[in-house]
Design a protein around this motif. Structure first.
Motif, PDB file in Angstrom:
ATOM      1  N   LEU A   1       0.830  -1.202   0.000  1.00 38.06           N
ATOM      2  CA  LEU A   1       0.000   0.000   0.000  1.00 38.06           C
ATOM      3  C   LEU A   1       0.868   1.258   0.000  1.00 38.06           C
ATOM      4  N   LEU A   2       1.948   1.216   0.770  1.00 38.37           N
ATOM      5  CA  LEU A   2       2.841   2.374   0.849  1.00 38.37           C
ATOM      6  C   LEU A   2       3.484   2.667  -0.499  1.00 38.37           C
ATOM      7  N   PHE A   3       3.829   1.620  -1.244  1.00 49.89           N
ATOM      8  CA  PHE A   3       4.442   1.821  -2.553  1.00 49.89           C
ATOM      9  C   PHE A   3       3.508   2.586  -3.491  1.00 49.89           C
ATOM     10  N   PHE A   4       2.207   2.252  -3.445  1.00 47.25           N
ATOM     11  CA  PHE A   4       1.251   2.951  -4.299  1.00 47.25           C
ATOM     12  C   PHE A   4       1.157   4.430  -3.900  1.00 47.25           C
ATOM     13  N   VAL A   5       1.163   4.692  -2.596  1.00 42.77           N
ATOM     14  CA  VAL A   5       1.081   6.071  -2.121  1.00 42.77           C
ATOM     15  C   VAL A   5       2.341   6.844  -2.512  1.00 42.77           C
ATOM     16  N   VAL A   6       3.499   6.196  -2.366  1.00 40.67           N
ATOM     17  CA  VAL A   6       4.761   6.848  -2.712  1.00 40.67           C
ATOM     18  C   VAL A   6       4.789   7.220  -4.196  1.00 40.67           C
ATOM     19  N   MET A   7       4.267   6.353  -5.040  1.00 42.27           N
ATOM     20  CA  MET A   7       4.305   6.608  -6.477  1.00 42.27           C
ATOM     21  C   MET A   7       3.363   7.734  -6.891  1.00 42.27           C
ATOM     22  N   TYR A   8       2.448   8.105  -6.003  1.00 40.77           N
ATOM     23  CA  TYR A   8       1.490   9.140  -6.357  1.00 40.77           C
ATOM     24  C   TYR A   8       1.885  10.466  -5.733  1.00 40.77           C
ATOM     25  N   ASP A   9       3.087  10.944  -6.092  1.00 41.63           N
ATOM     26  CA  ASP A   9       3.583  12.185  -5.500  1.00 41.63           C
ATOM     27  C   ASP A   9       2.805  13.403  -5.983  1.00 41.63           C
TER      28      ASP A   9
ATOM     29  N   SER B   1      12.066   6.222 -14.184  1.00 39.74           N
ATOM     30  CA  SER B   1      12.206   4.985 -14.950  1.00 39.74           C
ATOM     31  C   SER B   1      12.551   3.800 -14.047  1.00 39.74           C
ATOM     32  N   LEU B   2      13.518   3.997 -13.158  1.00 36.61           N
ATOM     33  CA  LEU B   2      13.906   2.913 -12.245  1.00 36.61           C
ATOM     34  C   LEU B   2      12.755   2.549 -11.308  1.00 36.61           C
ATOM     35  N   SER B   3      11.973   3.543 -10.910  1.00 31.77           N
ATOM     36  CA  SER B   3      10.816   3.277 -10.051  1.00 31.77           C
ATOM     37  C   SER B   3       9.776   2.436 -10.780  1.00 31.77           C
ATOM     38  N   MET B   4       9.585   2.691 -12.072  1.00 32.63           N
ATOM     39  CA  MET B   4       8.638   1.898 -12.850  1.00 32.63           C
ATOM     40  C   MET B   4       9.131   0.463 -13.022  1.00 32.63           C
ATOM     41  N   TRP B   5      10.430   0.295 -13.222  1.00 27.89           N
ATOM     42  CA  TRP B   5      10.974  -1.064 -13.306  1.00 27.89           C
ATOM     43  C   TRP B   5      10.804  -1.799 -11.976  1.00 27.89           C
ATOM     44  N   PHE B   6      11.010  -1.065 -10.876  1.00 32.74           N
ATOM     45  CA  PHE B   6      10.760  -1.663  -9.568  1.00 32.74           C
ATOM     46  C   PHE B   6       9.281  -2.019  -9.406  1.00 32.74           C
ATOM     47  N   PHE B   7       8.414  -1.157  -9.892  1.00 30.52           N
ATOM     48  CA  PHE B   7       6.973  -1.387  -9.840  1.00 30.52           C
ATOM     49  C   PHE B   7       6.617  -2.715 -10.527  1.00 30.52           C
TER      50      PHE B   7
ATOM     51  N   TYR C   1       7.944  12.516 -15.800  1.00 33.69           N
ATOM     52  CA  TYR C   1       6.714  12.408 -15.016  1.00 33.69           C
ATOM     53  C   TYR C   1       5.801  11.369 -15.666  1.00 33.69           C
ATOM     54  N   ILE C   2       4.990  10.719 -14.843  1.00 31.00           N
ATOM     55  CA  ILE C   2       3.958   9.843 -15.381  1.00 31.00           C
ATOM     56  C   ILE C   2       2.889  10.720 -16.027  1.00 31.00           C
ATOM     57  N   THR C   3       2.482  10.358 -17.221  1.00 32.14           N
ATOM     58  CA  THR C   3       1.524  11.172 -17.967  1.00 32.14           C
ATOM     59  C   THR C   3       0.194  11.283 -17.226  1.00 32.14           C
ATOM     60  N   VAL C   4      -0.295  12.508 -17.117  1.00 35.54           N
ATOM     61  CA  VAL C   4      -1.582  12.785 -16.475  1.00 35.54           C
ATOM     62  C   VAL C   4      -2.420  13.606 -17.448  1.00 35.54           C
ATOM     63  N   GLU C   5      -3.641  13.178 -17.682  1.00 34.58           N
ATOM     64  CA  GLU C   5      -4.515  13.902 -18.594  1.00 34.58           C
ATOM     65  C   GLU C   5      -5.084  15.142 -17.914  1.00 34.58           C
ATOM     66  N   ARG C   6      -5.354  16.147 -18.698  1.00 34.40           N
ATOM     67  CA  ARG C   6      -5.885  17.400 -18.171  1.00 34.40           C
ATOM     68  C   ARG C   6      -7.259  17.176 -17.526  1.00 34.40           C
ATOM     69  N   ASN C   7      -7.433  17.694 -16.328  1.00 37.74           N
ATOM     70  CA  ASN C   7      -8.709  17.642 -15.610  1.00 37.74           C
ATOM     71  C   ASN C   7      -9.165  16.219 -15.247  1.00 37.74           C
ATOM     72  N   GLU C   8      -8.242  15.259 -15.216  1.00 32.96           N
ATOM     73  CA  GLU C   8      -8.645  13.915 -14.800  1.00 32.96           C
ATOM     74  C   GLU C   8      -8.869  13.880 -13.289  1.00 32.96           C
ATOM     75  N   LEU C   9      -9.651  12.932 -12.811  1.00 33.70           N
ATOM     76  CA  LEU C   9      -9.924  12.793 -11.387  1.00 33.70           C
ATOM     77  C   LEU C   9      -8.633  12.491 -10.628  1.00 33.70           C
ATOM     78  N   PHE C  10      -8.521  12.997  -9.407  1.00 33.22           N
ATOM     79  CA  PHE C  10      -7.262  12.891  -8.672  1.00 33.22           C
ATOM     80  C   PHE C  10      -6.890  11.451  -8.351  1.00 33.22           C
ATOM     81  N   PHE C  11      -7.895  10.552  -8.292  1.00 29.68           N
ATOM     82  CA  PHE C  11      -7.597   9.162  -7.961  1.00 29.68           C
ATOM     83  C   PHE C  11      -7.435   8.282  -9.200  1.00 29.68           C
TER      84      PHE C  11
END
Length: 227
Positions: A9-17, A118-124, A189-199
């Motif tokens: 669970l912590l890993f998911f939270v960490v990845m969502y900076d 990139s390294l974080s995604m490989w770890f993911f 950065y991980i791609t984020v679409e404009r005005n997408e929901l925060f979750f």
């Protein structure tokens, strides 16, 4: 298992900076290092079985299929290596917690962040494979429990139906989040679409993680059998 669940669970939270912001992101990342060390301490018997001879502390290994044991060992080594690389690269581009010990040129250069992402995604992905190889501890128990409550065909139909939906979603997530470019060290950065929901991002990451883990779990059962 509870410690592992907290760590996952912590890993998911960490990845969502994007949600936690950088100071909390770095603090949680450092906390994950402490939990990983605890995880290694809890599983020290496995470490002694595989690497004890290096330090004169070898423990007799249980009899297991050699191929399966080697796959598990390689998976664990890759997982640890990618985590260590992700953490070290995170320290190198730290903006707050370790900023006092890193050169300013590192903090200002986005190439360091690109490498870290990139390294974080490989770890993911390595974590998803690791979970998949050990998922029988949970998934098989759930499946057996469900079969005692509902007809077996309902369990099978539901299981493969949900998996098919998740696979379709994961392909869309791969494209939408530019995973290929992230893994090839081409994005900061991980791609984020404009005005997408925060979750939306953590949900996408969770879906993709589950698909990889379940696929590895199914493949392991096919190759090595239920045991």
């Amino acid at each position: 298992m509870r410690l592992d669940a907290v760590l996952l669970l912590l890993f998911f939270v960490v990845m969502y900076d994007r949600l936690t912001q950088n100071p909390l992101h770095e603090m949680l990342g450092t906390a994950s290092l402490l939990i990983v060390c605890t995880h290694l301490l809890v599983n020290r018997t496995w470490l002694q079985q595989h690497f004890g001879t290096w330090f004169g502390m070898e423990v007799k290994r249980p009899r297991r299929p050699k191929a399966k044991s080697r796959v598990g060992t390689i998976s664990n080594i890759v997982l640890f290596a990618t985590f260590a690389a992700s953490f070290i690269s995170g320290v190198m581009c730290s903006q707050t917690l370790f900023a006092s010990v890193t050169p300013q040129v590192w903090r200002m250069d986005l190439s360091y962040r690109t490498i870290h992402v990139s390294l974080s995604m490989w770890f993911f992905l390595a974590a998803a494979v690791h979970v998949g190889l050990h998922a029988r501890l949970v998934l098989d128990k759930w499946e057996t429990s469900l079969k005692t409550r509902v007809p077996g065909w309902v369990v099978i139909f539901g299981k493969y139906g949900i998996l098919a939906i998740l696979i379709v979603l994961s392909v869309q997530i791969w494209v939408r989040r530019d995973f290929a470019f992230l893994l090839m060290c081409e994005m900061s950065y991980i791609t984020v679409e404009r005005n997408e929901l925060f979750f939306a991002m953590p949900v996408d990451l969770a879906i993709f993680f589950c698909v990889v883990a379940v696929a590895v779990h199914a493949l392991a059962k096919i190759i090595f059998g239920r045991n």
